[in-house]
Design a protein around this motif. Structure first.
Motif, mmCIF file in Angstrom:
data_model
loop_
_atom_site.group_PDB
_atom_site.id
_atom_site.type_symbol
_atom_site.label_atom_id
_atom_site.label_comp_id
_atom_site.label_asym_id
_atom_site.label_seq_id
_atom_site.Cartn_x
_atom_site.Cartn_y
_atom_site.Cartn_z
ATOM 1 N N ASP A 48 0.855 -1.183 0.000
ATOM 2 C CA ASP A 48 0.000 0.000 0.000
ATOM 3 C C ASP A 48 0.892 1.235 0.000
ATOM 4 O OD1 ASP A 48 -1.774 2.056 0.449
ATOM 5 O OD2 ASP A 48 -2.657 1.185 2.256
ATOM 6 N N ALA A 49 0.921 1.956 -1.103
ATOM 7 C CA ALA A 49 1.801 3.117 -1.242
ATOM 8 C C ALA A 49 1.360 4.295 -0.384
ATOM 9 C CB ALA A 49 1.879 3.541 -2.704
ATOM 10 N N THR A 50 0.160 4.263 0.152
ATOM 11 C CA THR A 50 -0.249 5.340 1.055
ATOM 12 C C THR A 50 0.325 5.124 2.447
ATOM 13 O OG1 THR A 50 -2.333 4.261 1.673
ATOM 14 C CG2 THR A 50 -2.383 5.752 -0.221
ATOM 15 N N ARG A 51 0.835 3.932 2.719
ATOM 16 C CA ARG A 51 1.390 3.610 4.040
ATOM 17 C C ARG A 51 2.905 3.418 4.037
ATOM 18 N NH1 ARG A 51 -2.994 3.653 6.712
ATOM 19 N NH2 ARG A 51 -4.856 2.541 6.099
ATOM 20 N N LEU A 52 3.444 2.959 2.913
ATOM 21 C CA LEU A 52 4.879 2.651 2.838
ATOM 22 C C LEU A 52 5.489 3.263 1.589
ATOM 23 C CD1 LEU A 52 4.762 -1.164 3.686
ATOM 24 C CD2 LEU A 52 5.540 0.659 5.201
ATOM 25 N N ARG A 53 6.762 3.514 1.650
ATOM 26 C CA ARG A 53 7.553 3.963 0.511
ATOM 27 C C ARG A 53 8.474 2.800 0.117
ATOM 28 N NH1 ARG A 53 4.072 6.940 0.268
ATOM 29 N NH2 ARG A 53 3.946 9.013 1.133
ATOM 30 N N PRO A 54 8.989 2.810 -1.120
ATOM 31 C CA PRO A 54 9.863 1.705 -1.547
ATOM 32 C C PRO A 54 11.036 1.450 -0.602
ATOM 33 C CG PRO A 54 9.233 3.018 -3.435
ATOM 34 C CD PRO A 54 8.725 3.749 -2.219
ATOM 35 N N ALA A 55 11.651 2.496 -0.097
ATOM 36 C CA ALA A 55 12.791 2.318 0.821
ATOM 37 C C ALA A 55 12.350 1.625 2.109
ATOM 38 C CB ALA A 55 13.428 3.663 1.140
ATOM 39 N N GLU A 56 11.130 1.870 2.559
ATOM 40 C CA GLU A 56 10.629 1.222 3.777
ATOM 41 C C GLU A 56 10.346 -0.256 3.530
ATOM 42 O OE1 GLU A 56 8.337 4.826 6.048
ATOM 43 O OE2 GLU A 56 7.441 4.081 4.195
ATOM 44 N N VAL A 57 9.871 -0.568 2.334
ATOM 45 C CA VAL A 57 9.638 -1.975 1.985
ATOM 46 C C VAL A 57 10.972 -2.711 1.944
ATOM 47 C CG1 VAL A 57 8.770 -3.561 0.215
ATOM 48 C CG2 VAL A 57 7.526 -1.440 0.702
ATOM 49 N N GLU A 58 11.967 -2.104 1.306
ATOM 50 C CA GLU A 58 13.292 -2.725 1.249
ATOM 51 C C GLU A 58 13.884 -2.875 2.646
ATOM 52 O OE1 GLU A 58 17.538 -2.315 -1.103
ATOM 53 O OE2 GLU A 58 16.028 -0.764 -1.372
ATOM 54 N N ALA A 59 13.703 -1.866 3.488
ATOM 55 C CA ALA A 59 14.223 -1.940 4.859
ATOM 56 C C ALA A 59 13.539 -3.050 5.650
ATOM 57 C CB ALA A 59 14.035 -0.603 5.564
ATOM 58 N N ALA A 60 12.253 -3.268 5.420
ATOM 59 C CA ALA A 60 11.536 -4.342 6.109
ATOM 60 C C ALA A 60 12.081 -5.701 5.694
ATOM 61 C CB ALA A 60 10.034 -4.253 5.815
ATOM 62 N N LEU A 61 12.362 -5.857 4.402
ATOM 63 C CA LEU A 61 12.905 -7.129 3.914
ATOM 64 C C LEU A 61 14.314 -7.367 4.451
ATOM 65 C CD1 LEU A 61 11.668 -6.965 0.222
ATOM 66 C CD2 LEU A 61 10.836 -8.514 1.993
ATOM 67 N N THR A 62 15.168 -6.369 4.356
ATOM 68 C CA THR A 62 16.537 -6.545 4.840
ATOM 69 C C THR A 62 16.561 -6.688 6.361
ATOM 70 O OG1 THR A 62 16.936 -4.161 4.832
ATOM 71 C CG2 THR A 62 17.625 -5.403 2.890
ATOM 72 N N GLY A 63 15.654 -6.022 7.039
ATOM 73 C CA GLY A 63 15.557 -6.169 8.497
ATOM 74 C C GLY A 63 15.139 -7.571 8.905
ATOM 75 N N ALA A 64 14.406 -8.247 8.034
ATOM 76 C CA ALA A 64 14.004 -9.627 8.301
ATOM 77 C C ALA A 64 15.090 -10.610 7.876
ATOM 78 C CB ALA A 64 12.700 -9.937 7.555
ATOM 79 N N GLY A 65 16.197 -10.083 7.343
ATOM 80 C CA GLY A 65 17.298 -10.954 6.955
ATOM 81 C C GLY A 65 17.238 -11.410 5.516
ATOM 82 N N ILE A 66 16.309 -10.875 4.719
ATOM 83 C CA ILE A 66 16.180 -11.262 3.327
ATOM 84 C C ILE A 66 17.189 -10.433 2.522
ATOM 85 C CG2 ILE A 66 14.619 -11.526 1.360
ATOM 86 C CD1 ILE A 66 13.820 -13.124 3.897
ATOM 87 N N PRO A 67 18.128 -11.076 1.834
ATOM 88 C CA PRO A 67 19.176 -10.351 1.105
ATOM 89 C C PRO A 67 18.675 -9.831 -0.238
ATOM 90 C CG PRO A 67 19.509 -12.695 0.867
ATOM 91 C CD PRO A 67 18.326 -12.517 1.769
ATOM 92 N N VAL A 68 18.153 -8.598 -0.261
ATOM 93 C CA VAL A 68 17.583 -8.036 -1.482
ATOM 94 C C VAL A 68 18.269 -6.725 -1.844
ATOM 95 C CG1 VAL A 68 15.293 -9.061 -1.168
ATOM 96 C CG2 VAL A 68 15.754 -6.787 -0.257
ATOM 97 N N GLU A 69 18.097 -6.384 -3.110
ATOM 98 C CA GLU A 69 18.471 -5.059 -3.592
ATOM 99 C C GLU A 69 17.414 -4.652 -4.622
ATOM 100 O OE1 GLU A 69 21.652 -6.437 -7.020
ATOM 101 O OE2 GLU A 69 22.392 -5.608 -5.164
#
Length: 71
Positions: A48-69
């Motif tokens: 939901d783009a009204t709640r999250l920005r792309p950088a926040e989505v990436e931070a959530a994934l990397t914070g969970a240990g998922i190695p993404v770029e």
């Protein structure tokens, strides 16, 4: 609600532990769906783009240990 999809490249293959962590990210408020690409080298995240920005989505994934770029 504005649904947006963003693609991420995986920096390494997902193992069972990372798959379990990946399922935990869908509990984050604003992330609706996480789908592993058929080629197993990337992820498509619908959020939901009204709640999250792309950088926040990436931070959530990397914070969970998922190695993404960002793709």
């Amino acid at each position: 609600m504005t649904k947006v999809q963003i693609r991420f490249r995986l920096q390494k293959p997902l193992d069972d532990f990372l798959l379990a962590r990946l399922s935990d990210t869908s509990a984050l408020y604003g992330i609706q769906r996480v789908k592993v690409d058929p080629s197993l080298d990337g992820l498509m995240v619908e959020y939901d783009a009204t709640r999250l920005r792309p950088a926040e989505v990436e931070a959530a994934l990397t914070g969970a240990g998922i190695p993404v770029e960002a793709a």
